[in-house]
Design an enzyme around this catalytic site. Structure first.
Site, mmCIF file in Angstrom:
data_model
loop_
_atom_site.group_PDB
_atom_site.id
_atom_site.type_symbol
_atom_site.label_atom_id
_atom_site.label_comp_id
_atom_site.label_asym_id
_atom_site.label_seq_id
_atom_site.Cartn_x
_atom_site.Cartn_y
_atom_site.Cartn_z
ATOM 1 C CB SER A 62 -8.156 6.974 32.143
ATOM 2 O OG SER A 62 -9.031 6.348 33.054
ATOM 3 C CG ASN B 37 -12.482 12.651 37.725
ATOM 4 O OD1 ASN B 37 -11.901 11.907 38.501
ATOM 5 N ND2 ASN B 37 -12.088 13.893 37.495
ATOM 6 C CG ASP C 269 -6.406 15.656 33.939
ATOM 7 O OD1 ASP C 269 -5.575 15.913 34.842
ATOM 8 O OD2 ASP C 269 -7.636 15.738 34.118
#
Length: 251
Positions: free
Chosen positions: A9, A11, A101
């Site tokens: 998930s 930006n 991430d």
């Protein structure tokens, strides 16, 4: 058979992949503004043994993601960077502040090479992270990605361009090309500088370079060094973390 739904998930986009015994069965990505459409996509999947998520988007997106799995009665697991995991040592001053991430990408890079590497993710932001020959995350830089740079300049200057007809040139003689070429030079130059600094500090350049992310198309043609492109590096890292968690639970 072990199944995993891995979610990255970010930006701007949400990417997901469904793995069965380490094989990616299906995957897709969607803009955050369209995230409600994921309900239909996930409802067609067989309930996985584990849902593992890297999330750098805002709380609203996190809440929406959680709501998708209520029918399964499954609680997703959200990854957080650790001091050490899957062979990678986290050298951040505060390990938990590293983006999940970036952490998953470093783990995927180490799993692929078990050697020094620059790990480059190009999305809304661009990160260039350095991984040592013994699996230590040395640190890295963050800067705006190509589209964020472009939009920022247009928004904050008198330059106005509604024409997509711009191109990279070594010595631009037109403003829109000068702007685009400057962006490319800054991004590619940042990666080259990190390679140079790695060489200065470790006696040799990193043995590998992995490039990933949705903004790669703009800058890949301008590299003059070897690299490996991996489309969904974060998702690959999540799969490795999931396997590590499974082994730990069986011990």
């Amino acid at each position: 058979m072990f199944s995993l739904l891995a979610i990255d998930s970010g930006n701007s986009y949400l990417k997901w992949a469904y793995f069965e015994n380490n094989q990616c069965i299906s995957h897709n990505k969607i803009l955050n503004q369209e995230i409600t459409q994921l309900s239909d996509s996930f409802s067609s999947l067989k309930q996985p043994d584990l849902i593992l998520i890297s999330q750098v988007s805002d709380q609203r997106i996190k809440d929406q993601i959680s709501s998708f799995f209520k029918n399964w009665g499954s609680e997703p697991r959200w990854i957080y960077p650790l001091t050490k995991q899957c062979g990678v040592t986290n050298n951040y001053d505060n390990p938990g502040q590293l983006g999940s991430d970036r952490w998953a990408s470093l783990i995927a890079a180490w799993h692929k090479y078990h050697a020094s590497c620059l790990v480059v993710n190009i999305g809304t932001a661009m990160t260039v992270d350095a991984l040592s020959n013994d699996g230590v995350f040395l640190g890295g830089i963050i800067l705006p990605g190509p589209h964020l740079m472009w939009n920022s300049v247009l928004l904050n200057t008198q330059i106005f361009n509604n024409n997509d007809d711009y191109r990279y040139e070594i010595f631009p003689v037109e403003t829109k090309n000068a702007l685009y070429s400057g962006i490319i030079q800054s991004l590619v130059g940042s990666i080259e500088r990190m390679r140079h600094l790695f060489h200065l500090n470790h006696g040799s350049p990193p043995k590998n370079c992995i490039i990933s992310g949705g903004g790669v198309a703009d800058i890949l043609p301008h590299f003059d060094f070897e690299y490996t492109f991996i489309d969904n590096l974060v998702l690959e890292g999540l799969n490795i973390i999931a396997n590590d968690m499974k082994i730990a639970n069986q011990a």
